[in-house]
Scaffold this active site. Structure first.
Site, mmCIF file in Angstrom:
data_model
loop_
_atom_site.group_PDB
_atom_site.id
_atom_site.type_symbol
_atom_site.label_atom_id
_atom_site.label_comp_id
_atom_site.label_asym_id
_atom_site.label_seq_id
_atom_site.Cartn_x
_atom_site.Cartn_y
_atom_site.Cartn_z
ATOM 1 N N HIS A 72 -9.035 -13.730 41.261
ATOM 2 C CA HIS A 72 -8.261 -13.228 40.126
ATOM 3 C C HIS A 72 -8.182 -11.709 40.172
ATOM 4 C CE1 HIS A 72 -9.854 -17.191 38.987
ATOM 5 N NE2 HIS A 72 -8.737 -17.332 38.307
ATOM 6 N N HIS A 110 -22.976 -38.593 12.623
ATOM 7 C CA HIS A 110 -24.153 -37.746 12.720
ATOM 8 C C HIS A 110 -25.277 -38.365 13.558
ATOM 9 C CE1 HIS A 110 -22.012 -35.584 9.692
ATOM 10 N NE2 HIS A 110 -22.994 -34.754 9.428
ATOM 11 N N HIS A 138 -2.361 -12.777 37.655
ATOM 12 C CA HIS A 138 -3.627 -13.282 37.103
ATOM 13 C C HIS A 138 -4.523 -13.898 38.172
ATOM 14 C CE1 HIS A 138 -6.328 -16.058 34.987
ATOM 15 N NE2 HIS A 138 -6.237 -15.249 33.978
ATOM 16 N N GLU A 194 -23.000 -23.608 15.585
ATOM 17 C CA GLU A 194 -23.906 -24.141 16.609
ATOM 18 C C GLU A 194 -23.641 -23.503 17.971
ATOM 19 O OE1 GLU A 194 -21.835 -26.099 14.844
ATOM 20 O OE2 GLU A 194 -23.138 -27.116 13.405
#
Lengths: 683, 683
Positions: free
Chosen positions: A45, A488, A277, A426
């Protein structure tokens, strides 16, 4: 239909005249090393390194505090390449500034097996690579942990010993990833003024112009999270310098420097388009760039004067480092020793006494206890023993039992504590913990529900890959959480986590095993760990005195068969271990000598020698494995003749005993299965 | 240290006088059903339903277009409870408005095994539950897909047939999750004016005040992503009404209505604190609420007049639905039939011709081809055959081969297309695809690299759990991607995905199998699927004529042993299948009759009867499984005597052949292993 068809350049292709010809030349060193390496590898890249070369040059030449001769100097500034696909930017910098293990030959071996220059920067592959990046957004999120770690260490050891910056490069892709929001939100909340990010605002991604998929006002977004924001031309070296100076003056806000850049700056036809890119640009394109930028060195050759100046940059931090070393030497001995111990990642001499004390407490009480509670009790002891442990939870503190009694909370602008309210983030938490571990001097652990390990898998994977001591505390580890139901209740998560190479996944079966697992986790500085803990209480099964860590070999015989050679082996983990114990009693009464094997950590068991493994699993093929999770992976131990009692579907909302009954994970069901297995081998 | 100690209320506890006493009474029906159900279950989350009851009442009474008697009416407004832990809000609404399968007895069985009222709302458990929510942030992200689906269907079928709103309730937790940023960014970009979100801005999360962990200005954040934002008092029914009216008038922006609310509104001591968030409030607290709110009905009893009025709300959409049905009837027959077919989720009669055409094309060409390319070719055929297929990629369109030749892009405000540039938002894409599938009338598929399945696992899990036809196209499915290195090379991902119950994980081994897998994926409307595709080319192995789908049973004998009964079975998937074929040739020459089993889908194979399974796996225990991924799960088929050739660690950056060689996944290595296995069984 597209208003902005793919491939349309959105940035000017023409190369603006440099304010500072010399700095442009220095930046061109990065540009040509990058494009030549990508061209040689026929892969890579080039766009980002060429677009951000001017920024990197000013940052490294005039601001970055580091010494290439001592890459592990604790008080160095950290440099994070969050857009890790631009790895040649980093490798170029390491070579140019004279890191010993990054000779030009390594650049020539870019992206080859065995090189120090893989496609994306990999931690531990070469000095100066602060972390593994590539999966987008991870770098910016880990840098939040690094910058926070700096402030926490500073709060403990003072300006003389810890006082540095964390600089991050990031691209459009990083900002589109959700984890970036968790990261910038957390950094803004905690007022991490030492964190300075540079956004490579080149308006190009792989599919084409970023306008194909994003219309955010990033400036306002960062401001909404409490960041200080500057907007500059990323090729204007004066503007870059001024922006960094300003950013360093902002004490209580992280800073984003939004840098308008041209991707593939210098390419004659590909600059400013997604063609810059990825992939080798082609000889012609590179020849064109040589003309445009006035560069006549052959590939991988840096003109002597320029290289000399770059090498000086690699050395300029030496004075500061020597002065720092002097300050360390002059630090009062106790503090100095503590500082050195922590930064080496060594635990205090007597830390295992804390584990022993917790064990003793459990055995003395003899009470049923959820392993999450046991873990909380262990942490209470560890808090006093290991001050570098840094806790937290993603808004489940009371459920995860992650906060020790006397643990002080870190709050915005106040870093003299050891507990972090990570919020319902999280993924950001997991990545920040990686950054904290990478910074050095700290042992981060943080909690959420096991089911939500799914939210942080990319960061868990990187922790395992980097072999750092990040500790994931995951409670509510099965259908045993009951009423919250299948959304859950983890079912596939243990298997999915055990599949990750090097990750230590622990699932203790009683309070004593919980203490043992914590001990094992802490004493392995080069292994990320996840401990799965129950919501529901379970009986104390390990009542023997002493401190032998039976979990250390991953699995062990908890109860041997009695009354004859083993005819049946029950293997279980966690909250199902006591079921195995109950079933054994029934089977023994039925005249079937039965052993119970506890397997708190599959990975450690797999690392034992064959002989030990066989002694644990036993000679008879009659084996039943019990775990309130999917079977995947258990076939290894039960073989064709054995059977598995566990989950074959998502869970259900209900009272714990009803849910276990519904899925037939009961002593009755296990006894039935065990009888079948024994009978089929006799028959 | 905390500036805002845990537990400090941040919202006023006192109950403000209602503007509209009657609406308050109606809202109190929700409040008491919620608190009584949580109290009876001794588990649950009363805070959010009590805080959002006023908003829900105004929304349902005055705006929501639905008919409780026909929950599947396609043109109904969608209601999404992103803060799914507040499930009693939804269950109360379903009961109150008279959904036939939600009698009050179900509310009394809240959170019990077998009830229609699990801890979090679960799709397919009861009518009126539009999707499964609970894992935070998923609901808002799926609602983006629903709102987009509405616009796409509208573009195809016009205002007469599709013309509705998507309303979402969300909490602080949803906004802290990174996925919410991907969702709001995508929704703003696409100008989804029919999406209206209500933020339960109660400033409380589980750890305490949200100020413990978050300082974002959410208003500015949403504005930065192009949303229209209104701020109101969430208990002021006039303000709620005005806000919704305004929001519905905004055509080209999604709207956020930030509602300042009191969590647990009505509780005497817990209102406005995190104590109201979870767990049974206790009889005393509920008695206090009855006093404060002036409610004297016993638990689960709604005063007759109020129930009557709620039931009328459940019926008020009937007229609109009848008028819609009339419009459908009056639609030109071709269009009507197409509309009805799509909304039933049925495929066009002749769609399999597209699969056959792709197969024929592959066999005719006979060329080596990456399965990602083969997939692209299949999609070219499917694009003409199945107009409801809706493609996209998380900024990897050219790599994922997800865009068919003539596919038109969906752009902001223009929905008459079938391809979406999701941006670098894997998680948001996956969730949006779920929403598109849930909306009805569309079959979404979207691509990224297999390694980044980790970024979208929570949404993949929900797709599997909801049993909807979301199709994840994941390319670059092993170390075979080469130079990008371990951060991009999936190793544990196949195992981790196969561990998810009900998820169809497909890994085709040549172009023909790729076509077969697409066929299988499309013809299972109640199964989410993930297809893992190679970056690198592989030979055509299936050259037979005809259209028999051999992959349909999950695994099959590609090449039977010759010259005697089978002495060895090689099992492989994907890009390793041709290695097995090469090894078989060598083993046959060595006099070992060897079969090759292809196993493109473990799940389908597990669903076959024992006899078929045995016939495929063969009688001999000499088996070698080959897959460039971890072993976990393969033990099931190779047993104790067999062996596995694959990955035991993270990958490495390098040329594909070098990487395969480095990890010993070569014909030579497999031959060595095969010889050992055969020898050990003979010995």
């Amino acid at each position: 239909m597209t208003e902005q068809p793919s491939g349309t350049p959105t940035a000017p292709k023409s190369v603006p005249a440099p304010r500072d010809r010399h700095l442009r030349d220095m930046a061109d060193c990065i540009r040509f090393l990058s494009m030549d390496a990508v061209q040689k590898a026929k892969s890579g890249h080039p766009g980002a390194p060429m677009g951000m070369a001017d920024i990197a040059t000013v940052l490294f030449k005039e601001f970055m505090q580091f010494d290439a001769a001592d890459p592990h100097w604790l008080d160095r500034d950290r440099f994070v390449l969050s857009n890790g696909h631009g790895s040649m930017l980093l490798y170029s910098l390491l070579y140019l500034t004279g890191y010993a293990d990054m000779p030009v030959e390594e650049l020539e071996r870019f992206r080859q097996v065995g090189s120090k220059t893989p496609g994306h920067p990999e931690y531990r592959h070469a000095d100066g690579i602060e972390l593994t990046t590539g999966p987008l957004g991870q770098g910016i999120a880990e840098s939040v942990g690094m910058a926070l770690g700096e402030r926490i260490m500073n709060a403990t050891f003072g300006d003389d010993l810890v006082n540095h910056y964390t600089y991050v490069f990031l691209g459009d892709g990083c900002l589109m990833e959700g984890i970036s929001q968790e990261a910038i939100s957390l950094a803004g909340h905690l007022k991490l003024g030492r964190l300075i990010a540079f956004w490579d605002n080149n308006s190009i991604s792989i599919d084409g112009a970023t306008s194909l998929s994003v219309s955010d006002n990033e400036i306002e977004r960062f401001r909404a999270s409490g960041w200080y924001v500057l907007e500059i031309d990323g090729h204007d070296t004066d503007a870059i310098r001024n922006a960094i100076t300003t950013a360093r003056g902002i004490e209580d806000q992280p800073t984003l420097i939004a840098c308008k850049t041209i991707i593939g700056f210098g390419f004659p036809t590909k600059a400013g388009t997604q063609k810059a890119h990825s992939d080798a640009p082609g000889e012609e394109e590179i020849a064109g760039a040589r003309k445009i930028l006035g560069w006549d060195s052959p590939p991988f050759v840096i003109p002597e004067e320029l290289l000399k100046e770059w090498r000086a940059i690699g050395e300029k931090g030496r004075t500061a480092r020597m002065a720092w070393a002097e300050r360390v030497k002059n630090t009062p001995e106790d503090l100095r020793r503590e500082f050195e111990r922590r930064t080496r990642g060594e635990l205090p001499v007597n830390w295992k006494a804390a584990i022993a004390a917790a064990r003793e407490e459990f055995i003395k009480s003899g009470a049923d206890m959820a392993t999450r509670q046991a873990s909380g009790a262990v942490l209470n002891h560890l808090f006093d023993a290991i001050p570098e442990m840094l806790g937290g939870s993603a808004d489940l503190t009371p459920s995860n039992n992650t906060k020790a009694k006397n643990q002080v909370e870190i709050t915005p602008g106040h870093y003299d504590g050891s507990y972090i309210h990570y919020g319902v983030r999280e993924h950001g938490m997991a990545a920040a913990m990686n950054g904290l571990a990478l910074h050095g001097g700290l042992i981060p652990y943080g909690g959420t529900f096991l089911c939500f390990s799914d939210y942080c898998r990319p960061a868990i994977r990187l922790a395992a890959m980097m072999r750092i001591r990040t500790i994931f505390v995951m409670t509510h580890d099965s259908i045993g959480l009951g009423e919250d139901g299948p959304t859950h209740q983890p079912v596939e998560h243990l298997a999915a986590l055990r599949a990750i190479p090097h990750l230590g996944v622990y699932r203790p079966g009683d309070p004593v095993e919980t203490a043992e697992c914590w001990e094992l986790i802490l004493e392995q500085p080069r292994r990320a760990a996840l401990i799965a803990l129950s919501r529901q209480p379970m009986p104390l099964l390990r009542k023997e005195a002493g401190t032998e860590n039976k979990s250390a070999r991953g699995a062990y015989v908890l109860l041997e068969a009695q009354g004859g050679p083993r005819q049946l082996t029950l293997i279980a983990t966690g909250s199902e271990l006591h079921l195995a114990v109950e079933v054994r009693e029934i089977m023994q009464k039925e005249g079937v000598p039965t052993a119970v094997v506890s397997m708190p950590c599959r990975l450690l068991f797999e690392e034992q020698d064959r002989q030990y493994q066989k002694s644990v699993l036993g000679d008879t093929a009659a084996r039943v494995a019990i775990e309130a999770a999917v079977e995947l992976g258990w076939e290894r131990y039960i073989g064709f003749e054995g059977k598995f009692v566990g989950m074959h579907d998502f869970g259900e909302s209900g009272k714990i005993q009803d849910v276990y009954a519904k899925f037939d994970i009961t002593t009755d069901a296990i006894v039935r299965t065990a009888r079948e297995v024994v009978a089929s081998l006799k028959g």
